[in-house]
Design a protein around this motif. Sequence first.
Motif, PDB file in Angstrom:
ATOM      1  N   ASN A 113      -4.595  -5.715  -0.284  1.00 21.30           N
ATOM      2  CA  ASN A 113      -5.843  -6.266   0.239  1.00 21.30           C
ATOM      3  C   ASN A 113      -6.009  -7.723  -0.162  1.00 21.30           C
ATOM      4  O   ASN A 113      -6.377  -8.578   0.660  1.00 21.30           O
ATOM      5  N   HIS A 141      -6.688  -1.780   0.334  1.00 14.49           N
ATOM      6  CA  HIS A 141      -6.749  -1.420  -1.081  1.00 14.49           C
ATOM      7  C   HIS A 141      -5.766  -2.247  -1.911  1.00 14.49           C
ATOM      8  O   HIS A 141      -4.724  -2.692  -1.418  1.00 14.49           O
ATOM      9  N   SER A 183       0.824  -1.208   0.000  1.00 12.63           N
ATOM     10  CA  SER A 183       0.000   0.000   0.000  1.00 12.63           C
ATOM     11  C   SER A 183       0.857   1.256   0.000  1.00 12.63           C
ATOM     12  O   SER A 183       0.491   2.275  -0.600  1.00 12.63           O
ATOM     13  N   TYR A 194      -1.289   4.423  -1.359  1.00  9.34           N
ATOM     14  CA  TYR A 194      -2.542   4.434  -0.606  1.00  9.34           C
ATOM     15  C   TYR A 194      -2.361   4.995   0.809  1.00  9.34           C
ATOM     16  O   TYR A 194      -3.317   5.490   1.406  1.00  9.34           O
TER      17      TYR A 194
END
Length: 227
Positions: A59, A55, A30, A35
């Motif tokens: 994820n 995300h 991430s 993110y």
Amino acid sequence: MTRSILPLWILPLAIALVMLVAAHLAWWLSLRAGYIEPCNPYWDGCTSISRAARHGLGNHLFRLLMLPCAVLVAAHWWLASRWVASAGPRSRLLAGLGLASAAALGVYATFLGTEGAAYGFLRRYGITVFFGCGFLAQLVFLRRWLRDGRCGASRRQWRAMVAVCAAMLLLGAGNVAGDALLHDRVRQDRLENALEWQLGLLLAGWYLLQAWQWRRERLLVSFAGPR
């Protein structure tokens, strides 16, 4: 029919390693994807474990690792209840708490990254039940270990595991105190995030200590294999 034999310490070791790898791999992915902001989550609390794994590729990999980990947690606590029963009465409470913790982890991992109020409720209470029931299972396990007189030469190991539980309890108290004393929502969130990472690290440490102890005792589990 043949029977396979597996060292019991592999289960808590696998749980600890999967938890550590899943959280940190999701955080790294991430971070690379933009993110989350770069920082030390254990100290700065810039992001929670959930946000780091919410995300993108992070994820998917987090869920791919944590769903089997929930199965490992269930198997671990069921076998732990059998282990304490070998020196005393069977502990249905230990098995029940462990299974509830495993089921909650499965719910949390399943719905992480989904949108909607209902899914948010499942995620929030899934992780709360996972940590809460898991912590109670640890306390029951340690109490039975001491009460059944099995500590003996392992008293130092037992104390180390109790110390980890005490540290986890202090982190929980610190989170409650932070919500009460800090009036800045941003600072509250950062404190909660940092404590979540620290709590996850302590939880993995507890499983590593248990793996070390079970390896010293050379505990084995036997199960039926293919013909």
